[in-house]
Design a protein around this motif. Structure first.
Motif, PDB file in Angstrom:
ATOM      1  N   LEU A  76      -6.265   1.489   6.982  1.00 27.55           N
ATOM      2  CA  LEU A  76      -5.811   0.281   7.671  1.00 27.55           C
ATOM      3  C   LEU A  76      -6.953  -0.737   7.642  1.00 27.55           C
ATOM      4  O   LEU A  76      -7.940  -0.632   8.357  1.00 27.55           O
ATOM      5  CB  LEU A  76      -5.440   0.602   9.121  1.00 27.55           C
ATOM      6  N   SER A  84       1.035  -7.966   7.596  1.00 25.31           N
ATOM      7  CA  SER A  84       1.953  -7.804   8.720  1.00 25.31           C
ATOM      8  C   SER A  84       1.780  -8.914   9.750  1.00 25.31           C
ATOM      9  O   SER A  84       2.753  -9.361  10.373  1.00 25.31           O
ATOM     10  CB  SER A  84       1.741  -6.437   9.382  1.00 25.31           C
ATOM     11  N   GLN A 137       3.720  -1.540   6.528  1.00 25.33           N
ATOM     12  CA  GLN A 137       2.866  -0.508   7.114  1.00 25.33           C
ATOM     13  C   GLN A 137       3.386   0.898   6.819  1.00 25.33           C
ATOM     14  O   GLN A 137       2.599   1.843   6.695  1.00 25.33           O
ATOM     15  CB  GLN A 137       2.742  -0.729   8.622  1.00 25.33           C
TER      16      GLN A 137
END
Length: 228
Positions: A76, A84, A137
């Motif tokens: 991440l 996002s 994601q």
């Protein structure tokens, strides 16, 4: 002959029913030096095409991806989070614009839009941003480096928003500045999102950060050049 008229009449009735007083198409729109596409065309075709693309391709892509064993989860990073976050920004912008136009009207005539196509177009856009933001994601967690389906979605959405931006700059520049600011900022966000999806996620944090720096430098150069 009768059947063709029946089909044309059915299509005309469909768009008349959902667009209200706005015609779907005007014959002289392409002959004008500054073409003004109707609100019906912008709220239907230009809003529906990206959503239709997602409906046709995303379910198949999801089945193909999630039927195979997951690979190593991608880290991440700020690169993946930015994708996002921009989806959230676009969602907020779309909701704010929908509420603003509904309350204060749109364009120089300040005409309040209440047609079904208006609510449907903004609703589909909001739903698409939520789905794509979550999907970005999910595929990262599943170890998928990039998605051609999502990239094509952003390219199609960017192209479809050229006409609304052109119409706003041509007809609302001096009398509806808030609408102009919205369309410019919205288009810039779409452009940045398309550029981000032009680069695949990497399995190394350092590689991702290097790509972010390259993109930031590119956007900075474009901004400085446009101000000259």
């Amino acid at each position: 002959m009768t059947s063709e008229k029946g089909v044309d009449g059915g299509i005309t009735y469909l768009f008349t029913d959902i667009c209200g007083d706005s015609p779907f198409w005007t014959p002289d729109v392409l002959g004008s030096p500054a073409p003004k596409f109707t609100a019906c065309f912008q709220n239907t075709v230009l809003q529906w095409l990206p959503f239709i693309w997602l409906c046709l391709t995303l379910p198949i892509y999801v089945v193909v991806i999630f039927r195979r064993p997951p690979e190593v989860r991608l880290p991440l990073t700020s690169f993946s989070m930015a994708k996002s976050v921009i989806c959230i920004v676009l969602l907020i912008l779309t909701i704010a614009q929908a509420l603003s136009v509904n309350q204060n009207g749109s364009g120089c005539d300040r005409q309040t839009v209440t047609s079904t196509s208006y609510y449907l177009g903004y609703g589909l856009a909001c739903g698409s941003f939520v789905v794509v933001g979550i999907f970005i994601q999910l595929v990262r967690i599943w170890g998928v480096i990039s998605s051609a389906v999502i990239y094509a979605y952003w390219v199609l959405l960017l192209v479809c928003n050229i006409i609304p931006l052109q119409s706003t700059l041509s007809y609302d520049l001096y009398c509806a500045k808030s609408n102009v600011v919205y369309h410019i900022f919205y288009f810039v966000m779409l452009l940045v999102q398309t550029i981000l999806h032009s680069f695949a996620d990497k399995r190394s944090l350092r590689e991702n950060e290097n790509e972010v720096n390259i993109i930031v430098d590119l956007i900075t150069c474009l901004s400085i050049t446009s101000l000259r």
